[in-house]
Design a protein around this motif. Structure first.
Motif, mmCIF file in Angstrom:
data_model
loop_
_atom_site.group_PDB
_atom_site.id
_atom_site.type_symbol
_atom_site.label_atom_id
_atom_site.label_comp_id
_atom_site.label_asym_id
_atom_site.label_seq_id
_atom_site.Cartn_x
_atom_site.Cartn_y
_atom_site.Cartn_z
ATOM 1 N N ASN A 33 33.748 30.279 72.362
ATOM 2 C CA ASN A 33 35.016 30.406 71.631
ATOM 3 C C ASN A 33 34.908 31.190 70.330
ATOM 4 O OD1 ASN A 33 36.957 28.842 73.308
ATOM 5 N ND2 ASN A 33 35.394 27.276 73.043
ATOM 6 N N THR A 34 33.696 31.539 69.937
ATOM 7 C CA THR A 34 33.515 32.293 68.683
ATOM 8 C C THR A 34 32.741 33.594 68.898
ATOM 9 O OG1 THR A 34 31.520 31.002 68.196
ATOM 10 C CG2 THR A 34 33.600 30.234 67.212
ATOM 11 N N ASN A 35 32.555 33.974 70.161
ATOM 12 C CA ASN A 35 31.838 35.205 70.517
ATOM 13 C C ASN A 35 30.437 35.254 69.921
ATOM 14 O OD1 ASN A 35 33.909 36.153 72.093
ATOM 15 N ND2 ASN A 35 34.840 37.341 70.463
ATOM 16 N N ALA A 36 29.668 34.221 70.168
ATOM 17 C CA ALA A 36 28.292 34.155 69.661
ATOM 18 C C ALA A 36 27.304 34.183 70.818
ATOM 19 C CB ALA A 36 28.093 32.892 68.834
ATOM 20 N N ARG A 37 26.172 34.797 70.563
ATOM 21 C CA ARG A 37 25.060 34.808 71.523
ATOM 22 C C ARG A 37 23.836 34.235 70.830
ATOM 23 N NH1 ARG A 37 24.622 38.607 75.717
ATOM 24 N NH2 ARG A 37 22.911 37.208 76.292
ATOM 25 N N PHE A 38 23.133 33.379 71.530
ATOM 26 C CA PHE A 38 21.859 32.844 71.055
ATOM 27 C C PHE A 38 20.774 33.666 71.748
ATOM 28 C CE2 PHE A 38 24.892 29.361 70.734
ATOM 29 C CZ PHE A 38 24.732 28.999 69.409
ATOM 30 N N ASP A 39 20.585 34.879 71.248
ATOM 31 C CA ASP A 39 19.759 35.851 71.953
ATOM 32 C C ASP A 39 18.295 35.827 71.510
ATOM 33 O OD1 ASP A 39 20.491 36.825 69.489
ATOM 34 O OD2 ASP A 39 20.918 38.845 70.180
ATOM 35 N N GLY A 40 17.781 34.646 71.328
ATOM 36 C CA GLY A 40 16.383 34.439 70.971
ATOM 37 C C GLY A 40 16.213 32.999 70.506
ATOM 38 N N VAL A 41 14.993 32.521 70.540
ATOM 39 C CA VAL A 41 14.708 31.152 70.100
ATOM 40 C C VAL A 41 15.173 30.933 68.664
ATOM 41 C CG1 VAL A 41 12.811 29.578 69.535
ATOM 42 C CG2 VAL A 41 12.810 30.778 71.711
#
Length: 194
Positions: A33-41
């Motif tokens: 819902n906030t356009n976030a990516r957890f693209d790494g540890v």
């Protein structure tokens, strides 16, 4: 009442696992819902658009990969290390990062950064777009909370890993840091494969 500093010592492993799974689910929904990516540890980035499955996959990859790396190190340090304790550590230590996307509700952060990037070639316009009290407060708060999330991540990871492995030696702490950094590098690679 269980103190936060005794989380890994006092809370049952099944309850920690439940907390971790629910947190991953909630964090992923917030990210959608906030356009976030957890693209790494160790990473969270705001993007223009996110596919609903991406935050879930990001978080699963990051958590499982971190758990595998930590478990390998844990077995090296103490052969009695249990995978469930390491998996709980990986789940729980990532919880602070799940709060960061909340700063981008209604695209607040991305709007400010887009304005800044649009005016980067002209210093006067750049200063004007960043000089509003709201922008300074929001970006400043986001920076402080991001640093606090990273510190809390490191604290929770260390406490959980120490409890799971009976960590005592300085050399093992250095190996822990190196292991987390290696997990970060590999997770970046894996997240962008799909």
């Amino acid at each position: 009442m269980i103190r936060f500093t005794q989380l890994f010592e006092k809370v049952a492993d099944k309850k920690l696992l439940s907390i971790g799974l629910v947190s991953l689910l909630i964090g992923s929904i917030i990210a959608i819902n906030t356009n976030a990516r957890f693209d790494g540890v160790l990473d969270m980035h705001l993007v223009k658009e996110v596919q609903p499955i991406q935050p879930f996959l990001d978080n699963i990859i990051n958590t499982i990969l971190l758990a595998i790396f930590l478990f390998a190190l844990g077995k090296f340090i103490n052969s009695k290390t249990r995978f469930i304790d390491i998996l709980n550590t990986a789940f729980i230590c990532r919880i602070p990062f799940y709060l960061l996307p909340l700063f981008n509700i209604n695209h607040a952060i991305t709007t400010i950064t887009d304005d800044l990037l649009a005016n980067i070639a002209e210093p006067e316009l750049l200063l004007q777009s960043f000089a509003t009290p709201t922008a300074v407060l929001l970006i400043g708060s986001f920076a402080i909370v991001s640093i606090l999330a990273l510190i809390l991540f490191a604290y929770l990871l260390f406490k959980g890993f120490k409890t799971a492995t009976n960590l005592k030696k300085t050399g093992h702490i250095i190996l822990l840091v190196v292991t987390v950094l290696l997990a970060e590098v590999l997770s970046k690679f894996l997240v962008y494969l799909y």
